[in-house]
Design an enzyme around this catalytic site. Structure first.
Site, PDB file in Angstrom:
ATOM      1  N   GLU A   1       0.821  -1.210   0.000  1.00 48.74           N
ATOM      2  CA  GLU A   1       0.000   0.000   0.000  1.00 48.74           C
ATOM      3  C   GLU A   1       0.856   1.263   0.000  1.00 48.74           C
ATOM      4  O   GLU A   1       0.572   2.208  -0.741  1.00 48.74           O
ATOM      5  CB  GLU A   1      -0.916   0.038   1.246  1.00 48.74           C
ATOM      6  CG  GLU A   1      -1.842  -1.143   1.368  1.00 48.74           C
ATOM      7  CD  GLU A   1      -1.300  -2.288   2.216  1.00 48.74           C
ATOM      8  OE1 GLU A   1      -2.111  -2.916   2.929  1.00 48.74           O
ATOM      9  OE2 GLU A   1      -0.074  -2.550   2.169  1.00 48.74           O
TER      10      GLU A   1
ATOM     11  N   CYS B   1      -2.677  -2.657   7.448  1.00 49.14           N
ATOM     12  CA  CYS B   1      -2.252  -2.499   8.837  1.00 49.14           C
ATOM     13  C   CYS B   1      -2.424  -1.035   9.271  1.00 49.14           C
ATOM     14  O   CYS B   1      -2.798  -0.176   8.473  1.00 49.14           O
ATOM     15  CB  CYS B   1      -0.793  -2.930   8.999  1.00 49.14           C
ATOM     16  SG  CYS B   1       0.381  -1.793   8.214  1.00 49.14           S
TER      17      CYS B   1
ATOM     18  N   CYS C   1      -0.327   1.498   7.202  1.00 49.58           N
ATOM     19  CA  CYS C   1      -0.869   1.718   5.861  1.00 49.58           C
ATOM     20  C   CYS C   1      -2.181   2.486   5.904  1.00 49.58           C
ATOM     21  O   CYS C   1      -2.414   3.366   5.071  1.00 49.58           O
ATOM     22  CB  CYS C   1      -1.033   0.383   5.145  1.00 49.58           C
ATOM     23  SG  CYS C   1       0.564  -0.390   4.774  1.00 49.58           S
TER      24      CYS C   1
END
Length: 152
Positions: free
Chosen positions: A56, A84, A87
């Protein structure tokens, strides 16, 4: 409107590239409001010796360069696994309009599983989140990767 399934097939191709490089198989693509892909990337933290080199983050960097702006207003990020916390923070800062992901990540997911950063009303930007796009294919790839790692 963008075709989420087409975009996810592109993200899965990126995840397969990560798998073949020995990286955790996560792939991401970013499309503009017209559905045209601006950037694509896959996980490369081990290859680049960079803990921030998640699919990402790399895709956000490339999309920003492609449009000449760190704000990606109106763009959609499609990723194989739920992002996560790092990101999702970057997604919010980039002003991504919509996030679509395949499989949930109950251990570190920050788009609804463990945290729900994209919908947190305390932040100045919220992200529309769509989950479960080609979920089984995304989960299978991740399971194959970790099964192979355990066998080594």
């Amino acid at each position: 409107m963008e075709d989420l399934y087409y975009l996810m097939t592109q993200a899965i191709e990126e995840a397969e590239s990560a798998f073949s490089e020995g990286e955790v198989p996560v792939g991401a693509v970013i499309a503009g409001s017209d559905g045209r892909i601006l950037a694509r990337a896959h996980n490369q933290p081990m290859t680049l010796n960079d803990p921030t080199a998640h699919a990402e983050i790399l895709a956000l960097r490339r999309a920003g360069a492609a449009v000449g702006n760190y704000r990606l207003n109106g763009c959609i990020l499609v990723v194989t696994i739920e992002p996560c916390l790092m990101c999702m923070g970057a997604v919010v800062h980039a002003r991504i309009a919509r996030l679509a992901f395949g499989a949930r990540d109950p251990k570190t997911g920050a788009a609804g599983s463990l945290y729900d950063l994209g919908r947190d009303g305390r932040l100045n930007h919220r992200v529309e989140i769509v989950s479960g796009i080609m979920e089984e294919a995304c989960q299978d790839l991740m399971q194959q990767f970790f099964r192979a790692r355990r066998e080594v």
